[in-house]
Design an enzyme around this catalytic site. Structure first.
Site, PDB file in Angstrom:
ATOM      1  N   HIS A  59     -28.683 -31.747  32.668  1.00 39.42           N
ATOM      2  CA  HIS A  59     -28.533 -32.132  31.083  1.00 39.42           C
ATOM      3  C   HIS A  59     -28.536 -33.751  31.248  1.00 39.42           C
ATOM      4  CE1 HIS A  59     -24.398 -32.425  32.024  1.00 39.42           C
ATOM      5  NE2 HIS A  59     -24.105 -33.260  31.157  1.00 39.42           N
TER       6      HIS A  59
ATOM      7  N   HIS B   7     -26.847 -36.343  29.706  1.00 35.59           N
ATOM      8  CA  HIS B   7     -25.710 -37.202  29.855  1.00 35.59           C
ATOM      9  C   HIS B   7     -25.662 -38.358  31.003  1.00 35.59           C
ATOM     10  CE1 HIS B   7     -23.227 -34.708  26.682  1.00 35.59           C
ATOM     11  NE2 HIS B   7     -23.746 -35.874  26.252  1.00 35.59           N
TER      12      HIS B   7
ATOM     13  N   ASP C 223     -23.585 -39.551  33.014  1.00 34.40           N
ATOM     14  CA  ASP C 223     -22.896 -39.383  34.246  1.00 34.40           C
ATOM     15  C   ASP C 223     -23.625 -38.400  35.503  1.00 34.40           C
ATOM     16  OD1 ASP C 223     -22.226 -37.414  32.287  1.00 34.40           O
ATOM     17  OD2 ASP C 223     -20.589 -36.739  33.708  1.00 34.40           O
ATOM     18  N   HIS C 224     -24.847 -37.729  34.704  1.00 34.30           N
ATOM     19  CA  HIS C 224     -25.719 -36.962  35.412  1.00 34.30           C
ATOM     20  C   HIS C 224     -27.259 -37.478  35.872  1.00 34.30           C
ATOM     21  CE1 HIS C 224     -22.999 -33.277  35.326  1.00 34.30           C
ATOM     22  NE2 HIS C 224     -22.546 -33.974  34.212  1.00 34.30           N
TER      23      HIS C 224
ATOM     24  N   HIS D  70     -23.159 -26.463  25.635  1.00 34.27           N
ATOM     25  CA  HIS D  70     -22.769 -28.006  25.817  1.00 34.27           C
ATOM     26  C   HIS D  70     -23.070 -28.617  24.583  1.00 34.27           C
ATOM     27  CE1 HIS D  70     -20.726 -31.078  27.791  1.00 34.27           C
ATOM     28  NE2 HIS D  70     -21.970 -31.923  28.214  1.00 34.27           N
TER      29      HIS D  70
ATOM     30  N   ASP E 116     -22.762 -29.011  32.900  1.00 35.27           N
ATOM     31  CA  ASP E 116     -21.528 -28.908  31.796  1.00 35.27           C
ATOM     32  C   ASP E 116     -21.552 -27.916  30.758  1.00 35.27           C
ATOM     33  OD1 ASP E 116     -21.011 -31.365  33.159  1.00 35.27           O
ATOM     34  OD2 ASP E 116     -21.184 -32.586  31.322  1.00 35.27           O
TER      35      ASP E 116
ATOM     36  N   HIS F 297     -16.633 -31.561  38.732  1.00 32.68           N
ATOM     37  CA  HIS F 297     -16.838 -32.285  37.555  1.00 32.68           C
ATOM     38  C   HIS F 297     -15.361 -32.415  37.118  1.00 32.68           C
ATOM     39  CE1 HIS F 297     -18.034 -33.394  33.307  1.00 32.68           C
ATOM     40  NE2 HIS F 297     -19.175 -33.607  33.860  1.00 32.68           N
TER      41      HIS F 297
END
Length: 303
Positions: A63, A65, A67-68, A140, A210, A268
């Protein structure tokens, strides 16, 4: 095949855990590497491993976000700077193409290799040589996808012991029999298929992005050998996990049990679980799923 965790933290980089990324190494006979997510500083984590960026042939983004994905443009550029010339494919949700092309354009980063970007949809299936890749949409706050990596069954072994019992010694004839061909041997007709053992069942690796605990994750991981699932919180923060569209370690274990998974890796992990506090997450998960483990940065394991 090996799994190599590069970042196992949640949200922001921490002293003990970087943000999300891991690699599947030696994915095929060519020695290719597949990367899953690419959070900030993933390429720096790679410097502490034997991973060669030019060997990375596919990147799967769960996805969008930060942090990915914040490490993705830098990795793509460095792969080119370091002599990578072979094509690379990135899979990800709608918007991943715009994110990558805009980042490269505005930074004037020019790649020396062909980059293909495929935007995925729920239920999509890709046939990639030795593997079938399935996509499942999870739960999510933004579209987040899980990937199921199904290795195709491998041909069974030629039973050389059985052949030698009837007097057929090792040699070029074994190749024909291994291919299922029929040969003549001292007046006998020998069918190779009669000496080939049952196919070797392919391994299955399921990767959840996530997500809250959901049926789609159970379907994604059905009878998987390895299941990688987020465990952002402990059971004491179950309500917070739900509100933020994440999972607890217990919920990850419950999904694994429902799916009949052989081994669960928790990742995570929230930065609140530092200095050994993540052991409580593991304890909670193992009460449900005994074969649970917590991933940590730079951990490598053979599958």
């Amino acid at each position: 095949m090996h799994i190599h965790f590069l970042g196992t933290g949640a949200g922001v980089p921490g002293k003990e855990r970087n943000v999300s990324a891991f690699a599947l190494k030696q994915i095929n006979k060519h020695g290719d590497i597949w990367l899953f997510d690419c959070g900030e500083a993933t390429q720096h984590q790679i410097l502490h491993t034997t991973i060669k960026p030019r060997r990375v042939k596919k990147i799967f983004v769960t996805h969008l976000h930060g942090d990915h994905i914040f490490g993705l443009p830098g990795f793509l550029g460095s792969r080119s700077f370091q002599g990578g010339t072979e094509p690379l494919t990135v899979y990800g949700p709608e918007g991943i193409k715009e994110y990558i092309t805009t980042s490269l354009k505005l930074s004037r980063t020019y790649l020396k290799y062909d980059l293909e970007i495929l935007e995925i949809k729920d239920g999509e299936i890709f046939d990639e040589e030795d593997f079938i890749i399935s996509v499942k949409k999870l739960e999510h706050v933004i579209p987040s996808y899980g990937y199921r990596i199904q290795e195709k069954d491998r041909p069974g072994r030629l039973n050389s012991e059985k052949l030698q019992q009837i007097g057929i010694r090792p040699g070029p004839v074994y190749k024909k029999l291994k291919n299922g061909e029929t040969i003549e041997w001292e007046g006998q007709v020998i069918n190779g298929n009669d000496f080939i053992e049952a196919p070797v069942k392919g391994r299955v690796i399921a990767v959840a992005g996530d997500t809250r605990k959901c049926i789609a994750a159970v379907e994604l991981a059905k009878e998987a050998d390895i299941f990688i699932h987020e465990a952002t919180f402990g059971s004491e923060n179950e309500e917070m996990a739900y509100d933020y569209f994440h999972s607890t370690a217990v919920q990850a274990a419950e999904v694994a049990v429902a799916a009949g998974v052989k081994k669960l890796w928790l990742t995570h992990i929230s930065a609140r679980y530092t200095e050994g506090k993540e052991k409580e997450l593991l304890r909670q998960a193992r009460e449900i799923m005994p074969n649970s483990f917590i991933a940590y940065d730079l951990l490598e394991e053979e599958i």
